[in-house]
Design a protein around this motif. Structure first.
Motif, short mmCIF file in Angstrom:
data_model
loop_
_atom_site.label_atom_id
_atom_site.label_comp_id
_atom_site.label_asym_id
_atom_site.label_seq_id
_atom_site.Cartn_x
_atom_site.Cartn_y
_atom_site.Cartn_z
N THR A 3 35.95 27.46 13.14
CA THR A 3 37.35 27.04 13.21
C THR A 3 37.90 27.42 14.58
N LEU A 4 39.12 26.96 14.85
CA LEU A 4 39.77 27.31 16.11
C LEU A 4 39.97 28.81 16.20
N VAL A 5 40.57 29.40 15.16
CA VAL A 5 40.82 30.84 15.16
C VAL A 5 39.50 31.62 15.19
N GLY A 6 38.48 31.09 14.50
CA GLY A 6 37.19 31.77 14.45
C GLY A 6 36.50 31.87 15.80
N HIS A 7 36.88 31.02 16.75
CA HIS A 7 36.34 31.11 18.10
C HIS A 7 37.30 31.80 19.06
N VAL A 8 38.59 31.52 18.91
CA VAL A 8 39.57 32.07 19.85
C VAL A 8 39.70 33.58 19.68
N ALA A 9 39.74 34.06 18.44
CA ALA A 9 39.92 35.50 18.20
C ALA A 9 38.79 36.34 18.79
N PRO A 10 37.51 36.06 18.47
CA PRO A 10 36.45 36.85 19.12
C PRO A 10 36.37 36.58 20.62
N GLY A 11 36.74 35.35 21.03
CA GLY A 11 36.74 35.05 22.45
C GLY A 11 37.70 35.93 23.22
N LEU A 12 38.88 36.15 22.66
CA LEU A 12 39.86 37.03 23.30
C LEU A 12 39.33 38.46 23.37
N GLY A 13 38.59 38.87 22.34
CA GLY A 13 38.00 40.21 22.35
C GLY A 13 37.00 40.37 23.48
N TRP A 194 34.70 31.13 27.47
CA TRP A 194 34.00 29.97 26.92
C TRP A 194 34.23 29.83 25.41
N LEU A 195 34.26 30.95 24.69
CA LEU A 195 34.54 30.88 23.26
C LEU A 195 35.96 30.36 23.00
N VAL A 196 36.92 30.81 23.79
CA VAL A 196 38.29 30.32 23.65
C VAL A 196 38.34 28.82 23.94
N ALA A 197 37.66 28.40 24.99
CA ALA A 197 37.62 26.98 25.34
C ALA A 197 36.99 26.16 24.22
N MET A 198 35.90 26.68 23.63
CA MET A 198 35.25 25.99 22.51
C MET A 198 36.21 25.81 21.35
N GLY A 199 36.95 26.87 21.04
CA GLY A 199 37.86 26.79 19.91
C GLY A 199 38.89 25.69 20.08
N PHE A 200 39.47 25.61 21.26
CA PHE A 200 40.50 24.59 21.48
C PHE A 200 39.91 23.19 21.64
N MET A 201 38.80 23.06 22.34
CA MET A 201 38.24 21.74 22.62
C MET A 201 37.59 21.10 21.40
N LEU A 202 37.06 21.91 20.49
CA LEU A 202 36.35 21.36 19.33
C LEU A 202 37.23 21.24 18.08
N TRP A 203 38.35 21.94 18.02
CA TRP A 203 39.17 21.90 16.81
C TRP A 203 40.63 21.55 17.08
N THR A 204 40.88 20.93 18.22
CA THR A 204 42.20 20.37 18.50
C THR A 204 42.03 18.86 18.61
N PRO A 205 42.53 18.09 17.64
CA PRO A 205 42.29 16.63 17.62
C PRO A 205 42.64 15.94 18.94
N GLY A 206 43.70 16.38 19.59
CA GLY A 206 44.11 15.73 20.83
C GLY A 206 43.18 15.98 21.99
N LEU A 207 42.27 16.95 21.88
CA LEU A 207 41.35 17.29 22.96
C LEU A 207 39.93 16.76 22.72
N VAL A 208 39.72 16.10 21.60
CA VAL A 208 38.40 15.53 21.30
C VAL A 208 38.11 14.40 22.29
N PRO A 209 36.91 14.34 22.87
CA PRO A 209 36.59 13.31 23.87
C PRO A 209 36.77 11.89 23.33
#
Length: 315
Positions: A3-13, A194-209
């Protein structure tokens, strides 16, 4: 994760730990360039084990989220006690977090029990290497379907983890190498970014390629592409994004180094030959002692008009 939070939270750590280490390694080297020894972790001014306790708390939070909070039944097992296929990745992620928890816990134990032994630094570095090796292994053999853009993000993440693992192992045999410590800290910082970027790029509909979409599969949102051309474009965009992030991290690391060296290198003091040198060997492998060596007697210099390198007076 997943999930977005599942990548952003550890990414921030990872980002904060990497930044903390990067700052402290540069500062320590600037103040003690001739007697620098790389510590595996840094005590804070208020509470010595704050860094390690935060790692333990973050790891426990991750394990709880993966195994008890995230699952619908608040436990990851089927009624018959087996692990369902859609929860395999939860156990993989929690295993990574458990290894980092053990690293931080044993680092505290080694510091308190084996404080007089120089081997504690090498053993703590080894524990960190085990954690990175576990992370690399489970990301490489991940049970989740990482085809498409998500797979490319994870493949490039493995390259960063490999750098962290390699430099951590190198740090065991090269404790005086600032370059190794600098690279390791920068790679941990890059992992977080990179983990933070993954969270936003993969689970934000507006950022999907373009040409791709989010699809619900086994209870998780996954990015899929409608054609081979769209998939190729999406993967290429991930590669370009990684290269830009690599450039940005490099510029940031070098700029931080130049800035901190300018601030702290000028604080080096020189002392006469009358200063004592007895505690030099014993104090160099301790962070606080290294900092004190700038003001005290860990390193002596001849200062007659110009400063020279340390001289052994017994020769």
């Amino acid at each position: 994760m997943g999930t977005l939070v599942g990548h952003v939270a550890p990414g921030l750590g990872f980002l904060l730990i990497g930044l903390w280490h990067l700052f402290n390694h540069i500062k320590l080297h600037a103040l003690n360039s001739h007697s620098y020894v790389s510590p595996p972790w840094f005590p804070s001014s208020k509470f010595k084990y704050l860094e390690l306790l935060l790692i333990m708390a973050g790891s426990l939070a991750s394990i709880s989220m993966e195994l008890f909070i995230g699952p619908d039944r608040h436990q990851p097992f089927d009624p018959d006690g087996t692990i369902p296929s859609n929860h395999l990745h939860n156990f993989e992620h929690s295993s990574i977090s458990m290894t980092f928890f053990l690293y931080a816990a044993f680092a505290i134990v080694l510091d308190r029990i084996a404080a007089a032994s120089r081997a504690r630094y090498a053993l703590t570095q080894l524990l960190a290497a085990v954690a990175f090796a576990q992370q690399l292994l489970l990301f490489h053999l991940h049970s989740a379907d990482h085809d498409g853009p998500e797979g490319q993000y994870h493949l490039l993440l493995q390259l960063i983890v490999l750098v962290s693992l390699t430099t951590t192992l190198m740090g065991i045999g090269l404790p005086n190498s600032f370059t190794v410590s600098f690279t390791r800290s920068l790679s941990v910082l890059f992992q977080g970014v990179w983990l933070v970027a993954m969270g936003f790029m993969l689970w934000t509909p507006g950022l999907v390629p373009k040409g791709c979409f989010m699809n619900l599969e086994e209870g998780h949102q996954v990015v899929r592409c409608s054609s081979h051309e769209a998939l190729h474009r999406a993967v290429s965009l991930v590669n370009i994004q990684f290269s830009w992030y690599l450039i940005g991290i490099t510029v940031f690391g070098m700029s931080l180094y130049l800035g901190l060296v300018k601030v702290y290198a000028g604080k080096t003091q020189y002392f006469s030959l009358g200063e004592e040198e007895e505690d030099e060997v014993e104090s160099n492998d301790d962070v606080e002692s290294q900092k004190k060596s700038v003001r005290g007697n860990a390193t002596s210099f001849i200062h007659v008009g110009k400063s020279f390198s340390p001289i052994d007076m017994e020769r």
